[in-house]
Design a protein around this motif. Structure first.
Motif, mmCIF file in Angstrom:
data_model
loop_
_atom_site.group_PDB
_atom_site.id
_atom_site.type_symbol
_atom_site.label_atom_id
_atom_site.label_comp_id
_atom_site.label_asym_id
_atom_site.label_seq_id
_atom_site.Cartn_x
_atom_site.Cartn_y
_atom_site.Cartn_z
ATOM 1 N N ASP A 1 -25.492 37.258 0.974
ATOM 2 C CA ASP A 1 -26.639 36.745 1.731
ATOM 3 C C ASP A 1 -27.954 37.228 1.130
ATOM 4 O O ASP A 1 -28.936 36.486 1.092
ATOM 5 C CB ASP A 1 -26.550 37.155 3.200
ATOM 6 C CG ASP A 1 -25.453 36.404 3.941
ATOM 7 O OD1 ASP A 1 -25.119 35.279 3.530
ATOM 8 O OD2 ASP A 1 -24.933 36.952 4.933
ATOM 9 N N ILE A 2 -27.966 38.456 0.638
ATOM 10 C CA ILE A 2 -29.176 38.961 -0.023
ATOM 11 C C ILE A 2 -29.463 38.127 -1.262
ATOM 12 O O ILE A 2 -30.616 37.779 -1.530
ATOM 13 C CB ILE A 2 -29.044 40.450 -0.384
ATOM 14 C CG1 ILE A 2 -28.941 41.291 0.884
ATOM 15 C CG2 ILE A 2 -30.227 40.909 -1.235
ATOM 16 C CD1 ILE A 2 -28.610 42.754 0.643
ATOM 17 N N ARG A 3 -28.430 37.782 -1.996
ATOM 18 C CA ARG A 3 -28.603 36.936 -3.182
ATOM 19 C C ARG A 3 -29.275 35.628 -2.793
ATOM 20 O O ARG A 3 -30.203 35.167 -3.452
ATOM 21 C CB ARG A 3 -27.256 36.675 -3.856
ATOM 22 C CG ARG A 3 -27.368 35.893 -5.154
ATOM 23 C CD ARG A 3 -26.019 35.693 -5.843
ATOM 24 N NE ARG A 3 -25.447 36.967 -6.261
ATOM 25 C CZ ARG A 3 -24.420 37.589 -5.656
ATOM 26 N NH1 ARG A 3 -23.833 37.028 -4.615
ATOM 27 N NH2 ARG A 3 -23.956 38.739 -6.095
ATOM 28 N N ARG A 4 -28.826 35.035 -1.704
ATOM 29 C CA ARG A 4 -29.433 33.780 -1.236
ATOM 30 C C ARG A 4 -30.881 34.001 -0.832
ATOM 31 O O ARG A 4 -31.743 33.163 -1.111
ATOM 32 C CB ARG A 4 -28.625 33.205 -0.079
ATOM 33 C CG ARG A 4 -27.255 32.686 -0.522
ATOM 34 C CD ARG A 4 -26.345 32.284 0.621
ATOM 35 N NE ARG A 4 -26.938 31.321 1.519
ATOM 36 C CZ ARG A 4 -26.571 31.189 2.791
ATOM 37 N NH1 ARG A 4 -25.645 31.966 3.305
ATOM 38 N NH2 ARG A 4 -27.140 30.282 3.545
ATOM 39 N N LEU A 5 -31.173 35.124 -0.172
ATOM 40 C CA LEU A 5 -32.545 35.422 0.239
ATOM 41 C C LEU A 5 -33.452 35.640 -0.970
ATOM 42 O O LEU A 5 -34.621 35.241 -0.959
ATOM 43 C CB LEU A 5 -32.573 36.653 1.156
ATOM 44 C CG LEU A 5 -31.942 36.465 2.533
ATOM 45 C CD1 LEU A 5 -31.843 37.797 3.265
ATOM 46 C CD2 LEU A 5 -32.723 35.449 3.351
ATOM 47 N N VAL A 6 -32.907 36.251 -2.003
ATOM 48 C CA VAL A 6 -33.682 36.448 -3.236
ATOM 49 C C VAL A 6 -33.932 35.098 -3.897
ATOM 50 O O VAL A 6 -35.041 34.799 -4.341
ATOM 51 C CB VAL A 6 -32.959 37.423 -4.193
ATOM 52 C CG1 VAL A 6 -33.598 37.420 -5.569
ATOM 53 C CG2 VAL A 6 -32.950 38.842 -3.613
ATOM 54 N N GLU A 7 -32.900 34.261 -3.930
ATOM 55 C CA GLU A 7 -33.016 32.947 -4.572
ATOM 56 C C GLU A 7 -34.018 32.038 -3.869
ATOM 57 O O GLU A 7 -34.796 31.350 -4.530
ATOM 58 C CB GLU A 7 -31.649 32.273 -4.637
ATOM 59 C CG GLU A 7 -30.705 32.909 -5.632
ATOM 60 C CD GLU A 7 -29.280 32.378 -5.533
ATOM 61 O OE1 GLU A 7 -29.005 31.488 -4.683
ATOM 62 O OE2 GLU A 7 -28.433 32.864 -6.315
ATOM 63 N N VAL A 8 -34.011 32.014 -2.539
ATOM 64 C CA VAL A 8 -34.918 31.104 -1.829
ATOM 65 C C VAL A 8 -36.374 31.473 -2.069
ATOM 66 O O VAL A 8 -37.247 30.609 -1.975
ATOM 67 C CB VAL A 8 -34.640 31.018 -0.309
ATOM 68 C CG1 VAL A 8 -33.251 30.497 -0.030
ATOM 69 C CG2 VAL A 8 -34.909 32.313 0.397
ATOM 70 N N GLN A 9 -36.628 32.711 -2.410
ATOM 71 C CA GLN A 9 -38.001 33.131 -2.673
ATOM 72 C C GLN A 9 -38.546 32.530 -3.967
ATOM 73 O O GLN A 9 -39.757 32.543 -4.195
ATOM 74 C CB GLN A 9 -38.089 34.658 -2.710
ATOM 75 C CG GLN A 9 -37.838 35.279 -1.343
ATOM 76 C CD GLN A 9 -37.884 36.772 -1.382
ATOM 77 O OE1 GLN A 9 -38.952 37.340 -1.641
ATOM 78 N NE2 GLN A 9 -36.760 37.411 -1.127
ATOM 79 N N GLN A 10 -37.661 31.984 -4.776
ATOM 80 C CA GLN A 10 -38.096 31.314 -6.007
ATOM 81 C C GLN A 10 -38.699 29.941 -5.717
ATOM 82 O O GLN A 10 -39.268 29.318 -6.594
ATOM 83 C CB GLN A 10 -36.899 31.155 -6.976
ATOM 84 C CG GLN A 10 -36.197 32.444 -7.314
ATOM 85 C CD GLN A 10 -37.125 33.495 -7.876
ATOM 86 O OE1 GLN A 10 -37.926 33.201 -8.762
ATOM 87 N NE2 GLN A 10 -37.038 34.704 -7.357
ATOM 88 N N HIS A 11 -38.553 29.476 -4.463
ATOM 89 C CA HIS A 11 -39.061 28.160 -4.040
ATOM 90 C C HIS A 11 -39.923 28.352 -2.794
ATOM 91 O O HIS A 11 -39.508 28.015 -1.675
ATOM 92 C CB HIS A 11 -37.895 27.210 -3.755
ATOM 93 C CG HIS A 11 -36.905 27.156 -4.874
ATOM 94 N ND1 HIS A 11 -37.123 26.460 -6.027
ATOM 95 C CD2 HIS A 11 -35.705 27.774 -5.025
ATOM 96 C CE1 HIS A 11 -36.096 26.617 -6.845
ATOM 97 N NE2 HIS A 11 -35.225 27.417 -6.263
#
Length: 138
Positions: free
Chosen positions: A62-72
């Protein structure tokens, strides 16, 4: 900054930083001429973010997803809302399970004997219907 400096600034151990890199939570660092990893302010910010998420017991996936969404940054934050809502429900479920466990242990705690042979706690734990009596699955 070098990895030891990043570890100090973020309060995350060097070993954990390397693990996060391996797991893709942190991008691979650039390397200096001497081969040392080199980190910038964005890496520190991301690492502190990860540390705070871990403090909330959020899973690495879930942290990975939270980090990824910050790229958009212009995307909907529905994914973030969903992750946090799911985490909150997991915490609430854990609290319910812990409350049952506490009640079960509380029902065992009172033993007024002084010898193992007479211990009512041990006797109750040996009973065939122990899990039913304690209200937990053993």
């Amino acid at each position: 900054m070098k990895i030891s400096e990043l570890a100090s600034a973020s309060q995350v151990p060097v070993k954990t930083i390397r693990y996060y890199e391996q797991e893709g939570l942190l991008p691979p660092p650039s390397r200096m001429a001497n081969g040392y990893r080199h980190y910038g302010p964005q890496d520190l910010e991301t690492l502190i973010f990860i540390r705070r998420c871990r403090a909330l017991n959020i899973a690495l996936c879930d942290i990975r997803r939270l980090v990824e969404v910050q790229q958009h940054p212009h995307s909907s934050c529905a994914v973030v809302d969903d992750i946090i809502a799911e985490q909150l429900e997991r915490i609430r479920q854990t609290q319910r399970e812990l409350a049952k466990l506490e009640a079960s242990l509380s029902s065992l705690v009172a033993c007024d004997t002084h010898h193992v042979r007479d211990c009512c706690i041990l006797k109750r734990l040996k009973e065939d219907d122990c899990s039913a009596n304690l209200g937990v699955e053993l």
